[in-house]
Design a protein around this motif. Structure first.
Motif, PDB file in Angstrom:
ATOM      1  N   GLN A   1      -7.608  -4.685   4.852  1.00 14.18           N
ATOM      2  CA  GLN A   1      -8.384  -3.851   5.769  1.00 14.18           C
ATOM      3  C   GLN A   1      -9.802  -4.393   5.859  1.00 14.18           C
ATOM      4  O   GLN A   1     -10.377  -4.528   6.934  1.00 14.18           O
ATOM      5  CB  GLN A   1      -8.420  -2.395   5.271  1.00 14.18           C
TER       6      GLN A   1
ATOM      7  N   HIS B   1      -0.611   1.500   6.368  1.00  5.92           N
ATOM      8  CA  HIS B   1       0.228   0.560   5.615  1.00  5.92           C
ATOM      9  C   HIS B   1      -0.460  -0.723   5.160  1.00  5.92           C
ATOM     10  O   HIS B   1       0.041  -1.379   4.246  1.00  5.92           O
ATOM     11  CB  HIS B   1       1.465   0.197   6.446  1.00  5.92           C
ATOM     12  N   LYS B   2      -1.558  -1.104   5.780  1.00  5.25           N
ATOM     13  CA  LYS B   2      -2.178  -2.382   5.406  1.00  5.25           C
ATOM     14  C   LYS B   2      -2.993  -2.209   4.138  1.00  5.25           C
ATOM     15  O   LYS B   2      -3.880  -1.363   4.086  1.00  5.25           O
ATOM     16  CB  LYS B   2      -3.041  -2.909   6.556  1.00  5.25           C
ATOM     17  N   PRO B   3      -2.726  -3.018   3.094  1.00  4.25           N
ATOM     18  CA  PRO B   3      -3.467  -2.893   1.827  1.00  4.25           C
ATOM     19  C   PRO B   3      -4.978  -2.991   2.024  1.00  4.25           C
ATOM     20  O   PRO B   3      -5.458  -3.681   2.934  1.00  4.25           O
ATOM     21  CB  PRO B   3      -2.934  -4.067   1.001  1.00  4.25           C
ATOM     22  N   ALA B   4      -5.716  -2.318   1.152  1.00  2.88           N
ATOM     23  CA  ALA B   4      -7.165  -2.195   1.311  1.00  2.88           C
ATOM     24  C   ALA B   4      -7.868  -3.538   1.406  1.00  2.88           C
ATOM     25  O   ALA B   4      -8.791  -3.709   2.210  1.00  2.88           O
ATOM     26  CB  ALA B   4      -7.736  -1.391   0.141  1.00  2.88           C
TER      27      ALA B   4
ATOM     28  N   ASP C   1       3.561  -5.290   7.033  1.00  3.58           N
ATOM     29  CA  ASP C   1       3.678  -5.965   5.739  1.00  3.58           C
ATOM     30  C   ASP C   1       4.003  -7.447   5.916  1.00  3.58           C
ATOM     31  O   ASP C   1       3.472  -8.291   5.191  1.00  3.58           O
ATOM     32  CB  ASP C   1       4.754  -5.287   4.883  1.00  3.58           C
TER      33      ASP C   1
ATOM     34  N   LYS D   1       0.839  -1.200   0.000  1.00  4.16           N
ATOM     35  CA  LYS D   1       0.000   0.000   0.000  1.00  4.16           C
ATOM     36  C   LYS D   1       0.871   1.246   0.000  1.00  4.16           C
ATOM     37  O   LYS D   1       0.575   2.236  -0.687  1.00  4.16           O
ATOM     38  CB  LYS D   1      -0.930   0.001   1.216  1.00  4.16           C
ATOM     39  N   THR D   2       1.934   1.231   0.798  1.00  7.97           N
ATOM     40  CA  THR D   2       2.912   2.318   0.805  1.00  7.97           C
ATOM     41  C   THR D   2       4.246   1.741   0.354  1.00  7.97           C
ATOM     42  O   THR D   2       4.671   0.693   0.828  1.00  7.97           O
ATOM     43  CB  THR D   2       3.066   2.932   2.208  1.00  7.97           C
TER      44      THR D   2
END
Length: 258
Positions: free
Chosen positions: A81, A75-78, A42, A7-8
């Motif tokens: 989430q 930081h956690k990808p969608a 991550d 994500k980042t």
């Protein structure tokens, strides 16, 4: 890890740290502002993507653990989430522990439990952690792991026992040694008992120079001697051992940092 979409965007040293994503135990000795929290998040998501875990436990000091909520959001990808539920262990103003924690069922994706390190001396907190880790395949992160450097402390002993319920274990801190090499013993015991030495005296004899000092016990005036650390030895050997299961990042060496 090749299919994982960040994500980042990670810095080069963070990618290097993540090369250990599938190790059962590992330490990230990364200075402030080098992004060890992102690496931990991550790493968790990669293991979850690979269907190796479905639970994440974070133990961090009281003044720090709630900052993980924002970091997870950043930081956690969608897609993760949406598949996650977060439980937070909180104390109410009177000091009583509130146990209103929402747990994600195993079938409902990644369950996350945040707790302050100090809480583990509470029996009810330990029971919550054990149940959470019994119900899931978990990774546990100990943030500011020098909090468990004293293997004789009740908190350290409790966390070492709780670690046995986790499939993957991580410790995070800027520098693992505050006073002397003995600071590494409790932290290494959490990762794997006997990782460096089976006993505290054995560790001390390998890496510390000691001298017997005479002290007087306050309650009865009895005099006795105790071994006191006055120096170090075999540090190169210790450093080689630690490098096998850790990654070190110093801000001055991370050339791509802003």
């Amino acid at each position: 890890m090749a299919k994982y979409e960040f994500k980042t965007e990670p810095y080069m040293h963070q990618r290097e740290a993540l090369m250990a994503w599938d190790r059962l135990y590992f330490a990230w000795f990364m200075e402030m502002a080098t992004g060890k929290t992102k690496v931990a998040i991550d790493n968790t998501c990669i293991l979850y993507m690979q269907k190796k875990i479905n639970g994440m436990v974070i133990l961090a000091p009281k003044g720090l653990y709630l900052t993980w909520l924002k970091q997870i959001e950043i930081h956690k990808p969608a897609q993760y989430q949406e598949q996650s539920q977060i439980g937070v262990w909180r104390a109410n103003p009177s000091g009583k522990i509130m146990k209103r924690i929402q747990y994600a069922r195993i079938s409902e994706g990644l369950g996350i439990l945040l707790m302050n390190t100090e809480a583990v001396n509470s029996k009810s907190a330990r029971e919550v952690l054990k149940k959470f880790m019994n119900d899931r395949e978990c990774i546990i992160h100990i943030d500011e792991s020098t909090k468990i450097k004293n293997v004789d402390a009740k908190r350290t002993q409790n966390i070492i026992e709780l670690g046995k319920f986790a499939k993957y274990k991580r410790i995070l801190t800027g520098s693992p040694v505050v006073n002397n090499p003995m600071d590494l013993f409790g932290q290494s015991q959490f990762l794997k008992e006997g990782l460096i030495s089976k006993t505290k005296p054995g560790f001390r004899n390998q890496f510390c120079v000691t001298r017997n000092l005479e002290v007087t016990r306050k309650n009865d005036g009895r005099r006795f001697t105790i071994p006191t650390i006055v120096g170090t030895k075999n540090i190169d050997r210790l450093q080689e051992h630690v490098e096998e299961w850790s990654y070190r990042a110093r801000k001055k060496d991370c050339l791509d940092l802003p």
